[in-house]
Each structure stands twice: as C-alpha cells, then as structure tokens.
Design a protein around this motif. Sequence first.
Motif, PDB file in Angstrom:
ATOM      1  N   ARG A  13       0.837  -1.202   0.000  1.00  0.00           N
ATOM      2  CA  ARG A  13       0.000   0.000   0.000  1.00  0.00           C
ATOM      3  C   ARG A  13       0.878   1.261   0.000  1.00  0.00           C
ATOM      4  O   ARG A  13       0.617   2.214  -0.733  1.00  0.00           O
ATOM      5  CB  ARG A  13      -0.927  -0.019   1.215  1.00  0.00           C
ATOM      6  N   ALA A  14       1.958   1.264   0.791  1.00  0.00           N
ATOM      7  CA  ALA A  14       2.869   2.416   0.843  1.00  0.00           C
ATOM      8  C   ALA A  14       3.547   2.624  -0.511  1.00  0.00           C
ATOM      9  O   ALA A  14       3.704   3.764  -0.969  1.00  0.00           O
ATOM     10  CB  ALA A  14       3.914   2.208   1.936  1.00  0.00           C
ATOM     11  N   ARG A  15       3.940   1.530  -1.169  1.00  0.00           N
ATOM     12  CA  ARG A  15       4.580   1.653  -2.484  1.00  0.00           C
ATOM     13  C   ARG A  15       3.596   2.216  -3.508  1.00  0.00           C
ATOM     14  O   ARG A  15       3.950   3.050  -4.328  1.00  0.00           O
ATOM     15  CB  ARG A  15       5.109   0.298  -2.931  1.00  0.00           C
TER      16      ARG A  15
ATOM     17  N   GLU B 216       1.139   4.204  -2.861  1.00  0.00           N
ATOM     18  CA  GLU B 216       1.021   5.632  -2.540  1.00  0.00           C
ATOM     19  C   GLU B 216       2.181   6.424  -3.122  1.00  0.00           C
ATOM     20  O   GLU B 216       1.992   7.499  -3.677  1.00  0.00           O
ATOM     21  CB  GLU B 216       0.999   5.835  -1.020  1.00  0.00           C
ATOM     22  N   GLN B 217       3.400   5.885  -3.012  1.00  0.00           N
ATOM     23  CA  GLN B 217       4.575   6.544  -3.590  1.00  0.00           C
ATOM     24  C   GLN B 217       4.422   6.713  -5.099  1.00  0.00           C
ATOM     25  O   GLN B 217       4.882   7.698  -5.670  1.00  0.00           O
ATOM     26  CB  GLN B 217       5.842   5.733  -3.317  1.00  0.00           C
ATOM     27  N   MET B 218       3.780   5.750  -5.730  1.00  0.00           N
ATOM     28  CA  MET B 218       3.570   5.782  -7.182  1.00  0.00           C
ATOM     29  C   MET B 218       2.317   6.577  -7.543  1.00  0.00           C
ATOM     30  O   MET B 218       1.955   6.648  -8.708  1.00  0.00           O
ATOM     31  CB  MET B 218       3.467   4.352  -7.719  1.00  0.00           C
ATOM     32  N   GLN B 219       1.647   7.106  -6.539  1.00  0.00           N
ATOM     33  CA  GLN B 219       0.397   7.848  -6.707  1.00  0.00           C
ATOM     34  C   GLN B 219      -0.655   7.002  -7.417  1.00  0.00           C
ATOM     35  O   GLN B 219      -1.332   7.445  -8.344  1.00  0.00           O
ATOM     36  CB  GLN B 219       0.647   9.168  -7.434  1.00  0.00           C
ATOM     37  N   GLU B 220      -0.777   5.762  -6.978  1.00  0.00           N
ATOM     38  CA  GLU B 220      -1.748   4.809  -7.525  1.00  0.00           C
ATOM     39  C   GLU B 220      -2.718   4.410  -6.431  1.00  0.00           C
ATOM     40  O   GLU B 220      -2.331   4.290  -5.263  1.00  0.00           O
ATOM     41  CB  GLU B 220      -1.043   3.538  -8.016  1.00  0.00           C
TER      42      GLU B 220
END
Length: 88
Positions: free
Chosen positions: A15-17, A19-23
């Motif tokens: 989930r954090a990854r 978010e980093q990818m703005q997905e």
Amino acid sequence: MCNRYGHWATLAALRARAEQMQEEFFVDSEMGNLEPQANIYADQDGPILQRLNGGLALKKARWGLPPFQKHDAKGRLERPRNNIRKTD
C-alpha cells in the motif's frame, strides 16, 4: 525460467509503495492476510499486482506456464520438455 518464486511483502508495504507511485491500491477479497510464502511453485496460486481501474489490484493467480496439451501422430499426449543449455 525458474519454476518457483516467493513473496515477503506485507499489505502495508504494498500500500505504501502504491502511494509513492500515486496509484490507488485495491485488495481482492480472497487475498486474506497475505502471509509470506518462501516457495511458490508452478501450478500454485500466488499474489500478483495487476493494473485495474486506474490503480493496482492485488490478486491471486496461478503461477507458471499453461499445461502442456500436445498430442503426437498416434494421438498420445506428449510429455513436456525443458530446453536447457549452458552458454559460457
């Protein structure tokens, strides 16, 4: 191709990854708690990330190549072959 893989990522890390990818991040209801799996072999279900509805969806999918379904000239089911060679 090796016929196995594993996964150790947690839902929170995925989930954090995302978010980093703005997905957006969707989790399929059949995923459960996503326990780590050191060995996922061909013909077993394993977690995958799939682009879906403008985000990433975590789902289960069968790992490996499709079953070998070729018949010889006499109508017998042929056995699969691995093409392995050393190139060094």
